[in-house]
Scaffold this motif. Sequence first.
Motif, PDB file in Angstrom:
ATOM      1  N   GLY A 529       0.808  -1.212   0.000  1.00 61.44           N
ATOM      2  CA  GLY A 529       0.000   0.000   0.000  1.00 61.44           C
ATOM      3  C   GLY A 529       0.839   1.259   0.000  1.00 61.44           C
ATOM      4  N   LEU A 530       1.878   1.307   0.839  1.00 63.65           N
ATOM      5  CA  LEU A 530       2.734   2.493   0.923  1.00 63.65           C
ATOM      6  C   LEU A 530       3.541   2.687  -0.359  1.00 63.65           C
ATOM      7  CD1 LEU A 530       4.057   2.017   4.575  1.00 63.65           C
ATOM      8  CD2 LEU A 530       2.345   3.681   3.824  1.00 63.65           C
ATOM      9  N   VAL A 531       4.151   1.602  -0.851  1.00 67.49           N
ATOM     10  CA  VAL A 531       4.965   1.695  -2.060  1.00 67.49           C
ATOM     11  C   VAL A 531       4.110   2.114  -3.256  1.00 67.49           C
ATOM     12  CG1 VAL A 531       6.321   0.350  -3.719  1.00 67.49           C
ATOM     13  CG2 VAL A 531       6.751   0.095  -1.270  1.00 67.49           C
ATOM     14  N   SER A 532       2.907   1.563  -3.363  1.00 68.78           N
ATOM     15  CA  SER A 532       2.044   1.858  -4.513  1.00 68.78           C
ATOM     16  C   SER A 532       1.652   3.323  -4.563  1.00 68.78           C
ATOM     17  CB  SER A 532       0.793   0.971  -4.466  1.00 68.78           C
ATOM     18  OG  SER A 532       1.132  -0.389  -4.612  1.00 68.78           O
ATOM     19  N   VAL A 533       1.451   3.945  -3.411  1.00 68.59           N
ATOM     20  CA  VAL A 533       1.116   5.370  -3.388  1.00 68.59           C
ATOM     21  C   VAL A 533       2.186   6.183  -4.113  1.00 68.59           C
ATOM     22  CG1 VAL A 533       0.933   7.402  -1.883  1.00 68.59           C
ATOM     23  CG2 VAL A 533      -0.321   5.311  -1.319  1.00 68.59           C
ATOM     24  N   LEU A 534       3.447   5.843  -3.887  1.00 68.45           N
ATOM     25  CA  LEU A 534       4.548   6.607  -4.472  1.00 68.45           C
ATOM     26  C   LEU A 534       4.783   6.219  -5.928  1.00 68.45           C
ATOM     27  CD1 LEU A 534       6.920   6.526  -1.383  1.00 68.45           C
ATOM     28  CD2 LEU A 534       5.218   8.248  -2.006  1.00 68.45           C
ATOM     29  N   LEU A 535       4.663   4.948  -6.251  1.00 69.86           N
ATOM     30  CA  LEU A 535       4.818   4.519  -7.644  1.00 69.86           C
ATOM     31  C   LEU A 535       3.722   5.100  -8.535  1.00 69.86           C
ATOM     32  CD1 LEU A 535       5.792   0.741  -7.281  1.00 69.86           C
ATOM     33  CD2 LEU A 535       7.232   2.568  -8.166  1.00 69.86           C
ATOM     34  N   ASN A 536       2.541   5.301  -7.980  1.00 68.50           N
ATOM     35  CA  ASN A 536       1.406   5.780  -8.775  1.00 68.50           C
ATOM     36  C   ASN A 536       1.359   7.292  -8.914  1.00 68.50           C
ATOM     37  OD1 ASN A 536       0.540   3.152  -9.096  1.00 68.50           O
ATOM     38  ND2 ASN A 536      -0.912   3.228  -7.390  1.00 68.50           N
ATOM     39  N   ASN A 537       2.299   7.995  -8.290  1.00 68.64           N
ATOM     40  CA  ASN A 537       2.262   9.462  -8.317  1.00 68.64           C
ATOM     41  C   ASN A 537       3.215   9.988  -9.388  1.00 68.64           C
ATOM     42  OD1 ASN A 537       2.569  12.294  -7.670  1.00 68.64           O
ATOM     43  ND2 ASN A 537       1.648  11.811  -5.691  1.00 68.64           N
ATOM     44  N   PRO A 538       2.701  10.629 -10.447  1.00 68.06           N
ATOM     45  CA  PRO A 538       3.555  11.082 -11.552  1.00 68.06           C
ATOM     46  C   PRO A 538       4.451  12.267 -11.202  1.00 68.06           C
ATOM     47  CG  PRO A 538       1.324  11.857 -11.886  1.00 68.06           C
ATOM     48  CD  PRO A 538       1.271  10.935 -10.693  1.00 68.06           C
ATOM     49  N   ASN A 539       4.241  12.874 -10.037  1.00 61.95           N
ATOM     50  CA  ASN A 539       5.047  14.034  -9.654  1.00 61.95           C
ATOM     51  C   ASN A 539       6.022  13.732  -8.525  1.00 61.95           C
ATOM     52  OD1 ASN A 539       4.079  15.907 -11.560  1.00 61.95           O
ATOM     53  ND2 ASN A 539       2.193  16.160 -10.386  1.00 61.95           N
ATOM     54  N   ILE A 540       6.269  12.464  -8.267  1.00 66.47           N
ATOM     55  CA  ILE A 540       7.302  12.034  -7.324  1.00 66.47           C
ATOM     56  C   ILE A 540       8.295  11.177  -8.093  1.00 66.47           C
ATOM     57  CG2 ILE A 540       7.779  10.615  -5.283  1.00 66.47           C
ATOM     58  CD1 ILE A 540       5.078  11.470  -4.166  1.00 66.47           C
ATOM     59  N   PHE A 541       9.577  11.540  -8.067  1.00 65.21           N
ATOM     60  CA  PHE A 541      10.556  10.860  -8.929  1.00 65.21           C
ATOM     61  C   PHE A 541      11.225   9.655  -8.280  1.00 65.21           C
ATOM     62  CE2 PHE A 541      13.628  13.893  -6.944  1.00 65.21           C
ATOM     63  CZ  PHE A 541      14.601  12.993  -6.544  1.00 65.21           C
ATOM     64  N   GLY A 542      10.950   9.416  -6.982  1.00 70.59           N
ATOM     65  CA  GLY A 542      11.600   8.283  -6.354  1.00 70.59           C
ATOM     66  C   GLY A 542      11.208   8.132  -4.901  1.00 70.59           C
ATOM     67  N   PHE A 543      11.594   6.996  -4.333  1.00 70.03           N
ATOM     68  CA  PHE A 543      11.354   6.752  -2.916  1.00 70.03           C
ATOM     69  C   PHE A 543      12.566   6.057  -2.315  1.00 70.03           C
ATOM     70  CE2 PHE A 543       9.273   2.818  -4.743  1.00 70.03           C
ATOM     71  CZ  PHE A 543      10.121   1.874  -4.187  1.00 70.03           C
ATOM     72  N   CYS A 544      12.631   6.090  -0.987  1.00 68.76           N
ATOM     73  CA  CYS A 544      13.661   5.341  -0.261  1.00 68.76           C
ATOM     74  C   CYS A 544      13.006   4.685   0.943  1.00 68.76           C
ATOM     75  CB  CYS A 544      14.811   6.243   0.169  1.00 68.76           C
ATOM     76  SG  CYS A 544      16.122   5.346   1.051  1.00 68.76           S
ATOM     77  N   TYR A 545      12.975   3.345   0.924  1.00 68.03           N
ATOM     78  CA  TYR A 545      12.330   2.593   2.000  1.00 68.03           C
ATOM     79  C   TYR A 545      13.310   2.349   3.147  1.00 68.03           C
ATOM     80  CZ  TYR A 545       9.855  -0.962   4.611  1.00 68.03           C
ATOM     81  OH  TYR A 545       9.237  -1.639   5.616  1.00 68.03           O
ATOM     82  N   THR A 546      12.831   2.515   4.363  1.00 66.78           N
ATOM     83  CA  THR A 546      13.606   2.222   5.573  1.00 66.78           C
ATOM     84  C   THR A 546      13.218   0.831   6.074  1.00 66.78           C
ATOM     85  OG1 THR A 546      13.592   4.575   6.174  1.00 66.78           O
ATOM     86  CG2 THR A 546      14.101   2.988   7.913  1.00 66.78           C
TER      87      THR A 546
END
Length: 594
Positions: A529-546
């Motif tokens: 759920g958390l990862v999908s929110v960021l992958l589905n957002n066209p205005n966020i270029f990346g994420f870093c999981y802890t």
Amino acid sequence: MKDIMTIPRPEYPRPQMVRPEWVNLNGEWEFEIDHGKSGKERNWFNDNQKFSREINVPFCPESKLSGIAYTDFMAAVWYRRTFTIPASWNGLRILLHFGAVDYDTEVWVNGQSVGTHRGGYTPFSFDITSYIQSGTNIVTVCAEDDVRSGLQPRGKQCDSYSSWGCDYTRTTGIWQTVWLEGVPQSAYISSVKISPDLANECAHVEAKINGTCDGSWSFTATALYQHKQVGSHQAVVSGERARVTIPISDIHVWEPGRPNLYDLNLTLLKNDQKVDEVQSYFGMRSVALDGMTFKINDKSVFQRLVLDQGFYSEGIYTAPTDEDLRNDIELSMKLGFNGARLHEKVFEPRFLYWADQLGYLVWGEYANWLFDITTATGLERVLPEWMEAMERDINHPSIIGWCPFNETWDKNGTKQNDEVVRIVYKVTKQLDPTRPVIDASGFYHVSTDIFDVHDYDQNPETFKERYEPMGAGGDVHVPFPDRQKYEGQPYFVSEFGGIWWDPVAKNEKSWGYGERPRSEEEFLTRYEGLVSVLLNNPNIFGFCYTQLYDVEQETNGLYTYDRKLKFNQKVIQGINSRTAAIEKALKEEAKPSI
């Protein structure tokens, strides 16, 4: 000297400047803890001084691998060992190198001080030619360490007696390889800066020369791809610098998962006769910000990063073997990550070497955790070592951005000095205009190329509500709006998740973010759920999981501290590897119209 197979960490420690003439000084040293910091007054640096213990260098005395495993505070520590200079080095200049020693260091050779260094994360060396004698020589090292001062960058080293939360076992003294190097007496190449220029199909090389060189001296740089020469250039040495531009006839870009690398031979000549030679390497790649996208070689790359703390259960700051460094990268890539934030630590060069070799994206960081920057005094302790770290690491193609500060917390109600953050940002940009810089990851931004946030909300629904408007061109989530302002920069959720999952569910000593999931299925549902929110957002270029693996009591890793996988690899990889919205949109734009 012990056989090389019995020496810990026997590999060459500086992979971007390799010479054949070197001697590894890792292994057994005499050792003493100096709780009162009185050793200098008692002349412990004298040749006849003996220490009561033995330690296995380069492992810190807190670690099991050191043979000491003492985890209380140590105000100062002392090391001593003998060495001999190879007979083949007759006539060479002798350099004594330290990969890293935490924190204030003084070194003696045969009872004479050869120099000092401040900083726990960067290399230093001394010319000891005039201090050595025939036969046996003695090197003595004293390192003073005080992580409780607030003015010593410590990263995640705990400033209380026991580790707790996200603070871990300390590292005192030597924690990277110690080694000798023989270089030419007259002049030698002391450092090199390589700037790939993909747009112009060339590489700019600047070498620093130690020694006096007149017009009879020249410098040659030759690039090879898969052992085939693809470019070369020679220039006259000017003062202490030599600069050349190498046209590259055969372009192969370095990119995530496709680590094309060029070998680079550097030669210093006098009257066309070779005096010094160094082997290096580089990657042809570019980094650029374009609107809300992060581009590598003019292609948008969604950064699927994981937080890597760089800790090891038996070596603490130091990986037991070179293979362990490579293994951490491969473990990350197996889960669908294409890079990492190298968190709150200047990682050793061999880790960056493997990142280069494997096509793994990393952010270069500094160890500022809870460091006091409420006054300009903090600048004195941060900036010199940060500049040393950048100089050491600037050639690595795997490093795609710099982050000198992380979570610049206020101290006792006093706000950070914004000018400290601003000055460090400006100096970073001046030293390296080719990479983006995050001034203070998570908060509080002052001058930054990228606006990043840290968000440990464990509820995918509220997490989605926070970022969904931004994806539709609406409001941007800005934590601490009274302290920072969003100015249209590319957006990066550079810490999130941290889901607390301990296979021993009732272990009360463990720690993580939020409430523990009650089952593995609940963990995976939350993770997706958390990862999908960021992958589905066209205005966020990346994420870093802890984070990639547990560290001591912090049990929010995808692997345990000893690197055992907690979850089904294919499930985590599948979640991470889904096409990001920003990549999908760019692919759609690139389709030819009918």
